[in-house]
Design a protein around this motif. Sequence first.
Motif, mmCIF file in Angstrom:
data_model
loop_
_atom_site.group_PDB
_atom_site.id
_atom_site.type_symbol
_atom_site.label_atom_id
_atom_site.label_comp_id
_atom_site.label_asym_id
_atom_site.label_seq_id
_atom_site.Cartn_x
_atom_site.Cartn_y
_atom_site.Cartn_z
ATOM 1 N N LYS A 137 23.019 18.861 57.124
ATOM 2 C CA LYS A 137 22.106 17.760 56.952
ATOM 3 C C LYS A 137 23.014 16.449 56.542
ATOM 4 C CE LYS A 137 17.491 19.944 55.757
ATOM 5 N NZ LYS A 137 16.359 19.837 54.769
ATOM 6 N N GLY A 138 23.229 15.833 57.633
ATOM 7 C CA GLY A 138 23.962 14.474 57.333
ATOM 8 C C GLY A 138 23.098 13.521 56.658
ATOM 9 N N ILE A 139 21.635 13.802 56.401
ATOM 10 C CA ILE A 139 20.950 12.649 55.925
ATOM 11 C C ILE A 139 21.171 12.789 54.114
ATOM 12 C CG2 ILE A 139 18.982 14.151 55.408
ATOM 13 C CD1 ILE A 139 17.087 12.200 55.700
ATOM 14 N N HIS A 140 21.695 13.988 53.774
ATOM 15 C CA HIS A 140 22.269 14.157 52.313
ATOM 16 C C HIS A 140 23.538 13.792 52.136
ATOM 17 C CE1 HIS A 140 18.402 15.687 51.504
ATOM 18 N NE2 HIS A 140 18.560 17.131 51.797
ATOM 19 N N ARG A 141 24.412 13.317 53.079
ATOM 20 C CA ARG A 141 25.828 12.768 53.015
ATOM 21 C C ARG A 141 25.758 11.518 53.490
ATOM 22 N NH1 ARG A 141 30.127 13.534 56.503
ATOM 23 N NH2 ARG A 141 28.824 14.533 57.892
ATOM 24 N N GLU A 142 25.453 10.998 54.604
ATOM 25 C CA GLU A 142 25.430 9.880 55.226
ATOM 26 C C GLU A 142 24.403 8.785 54.787
ATOM 27 O OE1 GLU A 142 25.475 10.853 59.394
ATOM 28 O OE2 GLU A 142 27.516 11.849 59.092
ATOM 29 N N PRO A 143 24.845 7.348 54.709
ATOM 30 C CA PRO A 143 23.799 6.405 54.276
ATOM 31 C C PRO A 143 22.862 6.184 55.451
ATOM 32 C CG PRO A 143 26.002 5.433 54.534
ATOM 33 C CD PRO A 143 26.082 6.873 54.873
ATOM 34 N N GLN A 144 21.670 5.714 55.388
ATOM 35 C CA GLN A 144 20.708 5.654 56.219
ATOM 36 C C GLN A 144 20.380 4.030 56.459
ATOM 37 O OE1 GLN A 144 19.806 8.356 57.989
ATOM 38 N NE2 GLN A 144 21.229 9.370 56.977
ATOM 39 N N MET A 145 20.627 3.275 55.398
ATOM 40 C CA MET A 145 20.419 1.786 55.291
ATOM 41 C C MET A 145 21.542 0.803 55.034
ATOM 42 S SD MET A 145 17.174 0.236 53.272
ATOM 43 C CE MET A 145 15.892 0.936 54.323
ATOM 44 N N VAL A 146 22.585 1.253 54.094
ATOM 45 C CA VAL A 146 23.570 0.330 53.693
ATOM 46 C C VAL A 146 24.712 1.402 53.393
ATOM 47 C CG1 VAL A 146 22.783 0.441 51.289
ATOM 48 C CG2 VAL A 146 24.188 -1.208 51.909
ATOM 49 N N ALA A 147 25.865 0.763 53.950
ATOM 50 C CA ALA A 147 27.142 1.512 53.742
ATOM 51 C C ALA A 147 27.652 0.622 52.143
ATOM 52 C CB ALA A 147 28.132 1.056 54.739
ATOM 53 N N ILE A 148 28.110 1.544 51.316
ATOM 54 C CA ILE A 148 28.683 1.229 50.309
ATOM 55 C C ILE A 148 30.194 1.708 50.179
ATOM 56 C CG2 ILE A 148 28.881 0.904 47.595
ATOM 57 C CD1 ILE A 148 26.625 -0.632 48.941
ATOM 58 N N GLY A 149 31.287 0.899 50.277
ATOM 59 C CA GLY A 149 32.520 1.365 50.100
ATOM 60 C C GLY A 149 33.013 1.423 51.433
ATOM 61 N N SER A 150 34.247 2.286 51.647
ATOM 62 C CA SER A 150 34.947 2.345 52.967
ATOM 63 C C SER A 150 34.881 3.165 54.080
ATOM 64 C CB SER A 150 36.373 2.537 52.851
ATOM 65 O OG SER A 150 36.705 3.705 51.926
ATOM 66 N N TYR A 151 34.145 4.579 53.495
ATOM 67 C CA TYR A 151 33.898 5.805 54.286
ATOM 68 C C TYR A 151 33.019 5.505 55.591
ATOM 69 C CZ TYR A 151 36.469 8.329 50.904
ATOM 70 O OH TYR A 151 37.654 9.113 50.104
ATOM 71 N N HIS A 152 31.844 4.749 55.324
ATOM 72 C CA HIS A 152 30.986 4.760 56.129
ATOM 73 C C HIS A 152 30.916 3.119 56.680
ATOM 74 C CE1 HIS A 152 29.457 8.610 56.082
ATOM 75 N NE2 HIS A 152 29.703 8.650 54.565
ATOM 76 N N HIS A 153 31.793 2.170 56.541
ATOM 77 C CA HIS A 153 31.611 0.740 56.814
ATOM 78 C C HIS A 153 31.625 0.770 58.367
ATOM 79 C CE1 HIS A 153 32.074 -3.404 56.309
ATOM 80 N NE2 HIS A 153 33.018 -3.327 56.853
ATOM 81 N N GLY A 154 30.778 -0.022 58.945
ATOM 82 C CA GLY A 154 31.213 -0.609 60.224
ATOM 83 C C GLY A 154 30.283 0.489 61.171
ATOM 84 N N ARG A 155 29.396 1.308 60.506
ATOM 85 C CA ARG A 155 28.467 1.920 61.648
ATOM 86 C C ARG A 155 27.386 0.899 62.012
ATOM 87 N NH1 ARG A 155 27.947 8.106 59.844
ATOM 88 N NH2 ARG A 155 29.955 8.625 59.965
ATOM 89 N N LYS A 156 26.966 1.251 63.160
ATOM 90 C CA LYS A 156 26.251 0.079 64.033
ATOM 91 C C LYS A 156 24.809 0.078 63.081
ATOM 92 C CE LYS A 156 24.392 -1.081 68.517
ATOM 93 N NZ LYS A 156 24.467 -0.606 69.995
ATOM 94 N N HIS A 157 24.319 1.060 62.773
ATOM 95 C CA HIS A 157 22.852 1.148 62.432
ATOM 96 C C HIS A 157 22.889 0.766 61.043
ATOM 97 C CE1 HIS A 157 24.333 5.022 60.616
ATOM 98 N NE2 HIS A 157 23.460 4.864 59.641
ATOM 99 N N LEU A 158 24.168 0.346 60.122
ATOM 100 C CA LEU A 158 24.034 -0.069 59.121
ATOM 101 C C LEU A 158 24.283 -1.445 58.952
ATOM 102 C CD1 LEU A 158 25.904 2.799 57.357
ATOM 103 C CD2 LEU A 158 23.579 2.637 57.138
ATOM 104 N N GLN A 159 24.678 -2.353 60.216
ATOM 105 C CA GLN A 159 25.073 -3.636 60.058
ATOM 106 C C GLN A 159 24.119 -4.611 59.642
ATOM 107 O OE1 GLN A 159 28.479 -4.587 60.864
ATOM 108 N NE2 GLN A 159 28.389 -2.521 60.612
ATOM 109 N N PRO A 160 22.699 -4.393 60.045
ATOM 110 C CA PRO A 160 21.870 -5.273 59.512
ATOM 111 C C PRO A 160 21.906 -5.564 58.016
ATOM 112 C CG PRO A 160 20.762 -3.635 61.109
ATOM 113 C CD PRO A 160 21.946 -3.350 60.680
ATOM 114 N N MET A 161 22.454 -4.865 57.245
ATOM 115 C CA MET A 161 22.523 -4.946 55.789
ATOM 116 C C MET A 161 23.496 -5.723 55.275
ATOM 117 S SD MET A 161 20.265 -4.050 53.377
ATOM 118 C CE MET A 161 19.434 -2.774 53.980
#
Length: 402
Positions: A59-83
């Motif tokens: 379940k990626g929902i428990h591992r990956e952010p859905q609204m905002v990226a904090i730190g380096s691992y998920h930074h730059g993902r398209k669906h997180l850019q609005p934040m």
Amino acid sequence: YCSNTTIQIQEDDTAATSHWVADITHEYTEYVSLGTRGGGQSIKCIFKWPHDLVQLLRKGIHREPQMVAIGSYHHGRKHLQPMEDHKKKALFRLLSLSPGLEVSNFVEVLKQRELLLRDHYDELDTTNWPSVSFIKVMLLDGCFLLDILYELDTLLEPPLDQSIRKQLLNTYGHTVLIRDILYLLENQIPGLILDVLIDVGLCECFPNPSERPMFSEAKHLLELGRRSLLGPKAFTDSKPCDSPSNVSVIFKKIEDSTDLFDLSFNWGIFSLPELVLDETSEGMFTNMVAFERMYPRAGTGVTSFLSFIDALIDTVEDVSFLGNEGILKNNLRSDEAAAKIFNKFGIHGMCDPFDKVQQQVHEYASSNLNEWLAHFRQTYFTNPWTILSLIGTLLLIFLTIL
């Protein structure tokens, strides 16, 4: 020809060995440097999930952010850019609270600690994360977290604009936002960053040093939440345990306690604090288990707790029973959903914090008299009508004897 081939192979092997030795030497130098910066031990504390846990839950929902990226691992993902725009506004709010303060003041202090901050990440490719990019993300993400945690928009007169916190308040989006910043292991920045930003830009908000938070005492916000959940006790050594659910006991809720390990067992009465389950609980527990797996010095407090509760809860009926006893407050859609949270981990044999309670339960269960008394108490003293019936029977026997 064969002789020339042999010589060529030997030369290739020698060159490959030299490269390997050079690589190992370089890694050793980095290892020693890391230990020196970390006071003699590694300070890595922001990890990606271990592979087996990823496969177990899927379940990626428990591992990956859905609204905002904090730190380096998920930074730059398209669906997180609005934040990202809201992060800049958080920096603007912080600057507005301290007239004369400039962005360069923050950057300078963070650059002085850059190597130490990088060491907190288990996987951080320096090629993809040059100094400028790393410092920028740490600054903006740190300001964003302070804006959410301390409601900086409420300190400004007049407010610069409506914060994302206000926009999402009392909506499901607010729950998702809090989950992203508090409960995801892969979505963290070092707590040290928040301390640095407070020192530079928010000192006036904490005139009393005793009221000033020290985020670096915890590795990051997930660890801070974990410490709060566990209470003041620390658990490190693991010992096997058995389930107390097979013993006839009475469960009693401890009032005014939020410490999950504030429990006791006396004379067949099992006293536990109330446990509240909601839509964030599964993700929170899972990420804390992942953190304990990857950072052994943290101990196994949450892992042990889940193992202990899993020993108590096997079926939907168990959830219902603990709910009726006031031990479990289930805000999920069903008792079945609550049971699945604990049963899916399957991490038995990790109840080290509960050894004393386990021993008391076993000693109690080994006595036939205690087992009879527990059965007697559950039969005649859990319902007012059975109590009255028992009193009436005893009174009738007494009058007959007279």
